[in-house]
Motif scaffolding. Structure first.
Motif, PDB file in Angstrom:
ATOM      1  N   ASP A  12      12.478  70.015   7.576  1.00  0.00           N
ATOM      2  CA  ASP A  12      12.083  70.154   6.182  1.00  0.00           C
ATOM      3  C   ASP A  12      11.117  69.040   5.794  1.00  0.00           C
ATOM      4  O   ASP A  12      11.222  67.911   6.295  1.00  0.00           O
ATOM      5  N   LEU A  13      10.190  69.381   4.899  1.00  0.00           N
ATOM      6  CA  LEU A  13       9.260  68.419   4.323  1.00  0.00           C
ATOM      7  C   LEU A  13       9.412  68.396   2.812  1.00  0.00           C
ATOM      8  O   LEU A  13       9.666  69.431   2.200  1.00  0.00           O
ATOM      9  N   GLU A  14       9.227  67.219   2.228  1.00  0.00           N
ATOM     10  CA  GLU A  14       8.992  67.090   0.792  1.00  0.00           C
ATOM     11  C   GLU A  14       7.591  66.505   0.657  1.00  0.00           C
ATOM     12  O   GLU A  14       7.211  65.613   1.430  1.00  0.00           O
ATOM     13  N   THR A  27       8.242  62.959   2.553  1.00  0.00           N
ATOM     14  CA  THR A  27       9.409  62.733   3.412  1.00  0.00           C
ATOM     15  C   THR A  27       9.533  63.899   4.378  1.00  0.00           C
ATOM     16  O   THR A  27       9.036  65.001   4.123  1.00  0.00           O
ATOM     17  N   ALA A  28      10.213  63.657   5.485  1.00  0.00           N
ATOM     18  CA  ALA A  28      10.453  64.698   6.484  1.00  0.00           C
ATOM     19  C   ALA A  28      11.805  64.458   7.126  1.00  0.00           C
ATOM     20  O   ALA A  28      12.297  63.327   7.167  1.00  0.00           O
ATOM     21  N   THR A  44      14.777  60.962  10.016  1.00  0.00           N
ATOM     22  CA  THR A  44      14.119  61.107   8.720  1.00  0.00           C
ATOM     23  C   THR A  44      12.930  60.161   8.644  1.00  0.00           C
ATOM     24  O   THR A  44      12.896  59.124   9.319  1.00  0.00           O
ATOM     25  N   HIS A  61      11.454  65.700  -5.892  1.00  0.00           N
ATOM     26  CA  HIS A  61      12.115  65.031  -4.761  1.00  0.00           C
ATOM     27  C   HIS A  61      12.498  63.583  -5.023  1.00  0.00           C
ATOM     28  O   HIS A  61      13.169  62.951  -4.199  1.00  0.00           O
ATOM     29  N   ASP A 104       5.684  74.657   5.483  1.00  0.00           N
ATOM     30  CA  ASP A 104       5.955  73.369   6.122  1.00  0.00           C
ATOM     31  C   ASP A 104       5.155  73.188   7.412  1.00  0.00           C
ATOM     32  O   ASP A 104       4.571  72.115   7.645  1.00  0.00           O
ATOM     33  N   HIS A 166      16.365  69.216  -2.452  1.00  0.00           N
ATOM     34  CA  HIS A 166      15.035  68.598  -2.415  1.00  0.00           C
ATOM     35  C   HIS A 166      15.063  67.204  -1.792  1.00  0.00           C
ATOM     36  O   HIS A 166      14.119  66.435  -1.949  1.00  0.00           O
ATOM     37  N   ALA A 168      15.049  65.901   1.979  1.00  0.00           N
ATOM     38  CA  ALA A 168      14.642  66.631   3.181  1.00  0.00           C
ATOM     39  C   ALA A 168      15.791  66.902   4.143  1.00  0.00           C
ATOM     40  O   ALA A 168      15.935  68.022   4.649  1.00  0.00           O
TER      41      ALA A 168
END
Length: 236
Positions: A12-14, A27-28, A44, A61, A104, A166, A168
């Motif tokens: 997941d990405l923010e 963030t990832a 992370t 986020h 993403d 939200h 990641a």
């Protein structure tokens, strides 16, 4: 063994926004979940994206520009680590679970290009695969269900807790747990070999986009909805 009974990795990405061509990673997270659902490994990243983070994105986020500049890694360093880690997962054959993968994975691809780094498809020698996208699968198996299809809505529908939406790593874990429930509940999908499941999602994503585009063109004849999956080709 059915894919949903084995190890899965959530990604997941923010980000700074929703434009894959111009927005940046903030963030990832990559989270590996064992067959019993426990988190076995987690990585992370917090990045200094090199641009101001819009207030709208920060409100979602929780990461502001000052915090990212003080505590985030240089974007070029973090993007290299993220792309390398994602490619490692794909090369291993473990399914990569990505909610709305089209967004993403495309944004990660553009970040690699921005920083002069090899993209994930270059690292794995072809299209990222196997990818499992809860959004695409849910629309395929339950296409007429009313209501939202965001991750929180899918968690509610499939009975999965989402603590810290939200964030990641929380979103990555929730996406994996949701897709396991989908595999258990919808046997035609849950019993497919991974290569066939990936191909099914390519077709399903294109059909879903075509349906939405036809709907939008009732009021806007110029509306275009991206059909490619799991990544938008460069130059679109």
């Amino acid at each position: 063994m059915s894919w949903h009974r084995g190890t899965l990795v959530g990604f997941d990405l923010e980000t700074t926004g929703t434009d894959v061509e111009n927005d940046r990673i903030v963030t990832a997270a990559l989270v590996r979940l064992d067959a019993d659902g426990t988190v076995a490994e987690q990585r992370t990243w917090l990045l200094d994206p090199g641009v101001a983070i819009p207030e709208q994105a920060s409100a979602i986020h929780g990461i502001g520009t000052d915090h990212a500049r003080r505590h985030g890694a240089r974007a070029v360093v973090a993007v290299e680590e993220i792309a390398h880690a994602v490619a490692e997962v794909l090369r291993s054959g473990v399914p990569l679970v990505v909610m709305n993968a089209r967004y993403d994975l495309s944004l990660l691809d553009r970040e690699c290009r921005r920083h002069g780094l090899p993209s994930v498809d270059e690292r794995v020698g072809g299209e990222p695969s196997p990818v499992i996208d809860p959004l695409v699968i849910d629309k395929h198996v339950d296409k007429y269900r009313k209501g939202k299809r965001a991750l929180q809505a899918l968690c509610d529908h499939y009975g999965v807790a989402l603590d810290g939406a939200h964030e990641a790593s929380a979103d990555a874990v929730a996406a994996v747990r949701v897709v396991r429930r989908m595999g258990e509940r919808h046997r035609p999908v849950g019993t497919l070999p991974l290569a066939e499941l990936h191909a099914l999602q390519i077709r399903a994503a294109a059909e879903q986009s075509a349906s939405l585009q036809a709907y939008l063109r009732r009021s806007n004849p110029a509306a275009v909805v991206e059909a490619s999956w799991p990544m938008i080709p460069r130059g679109r």
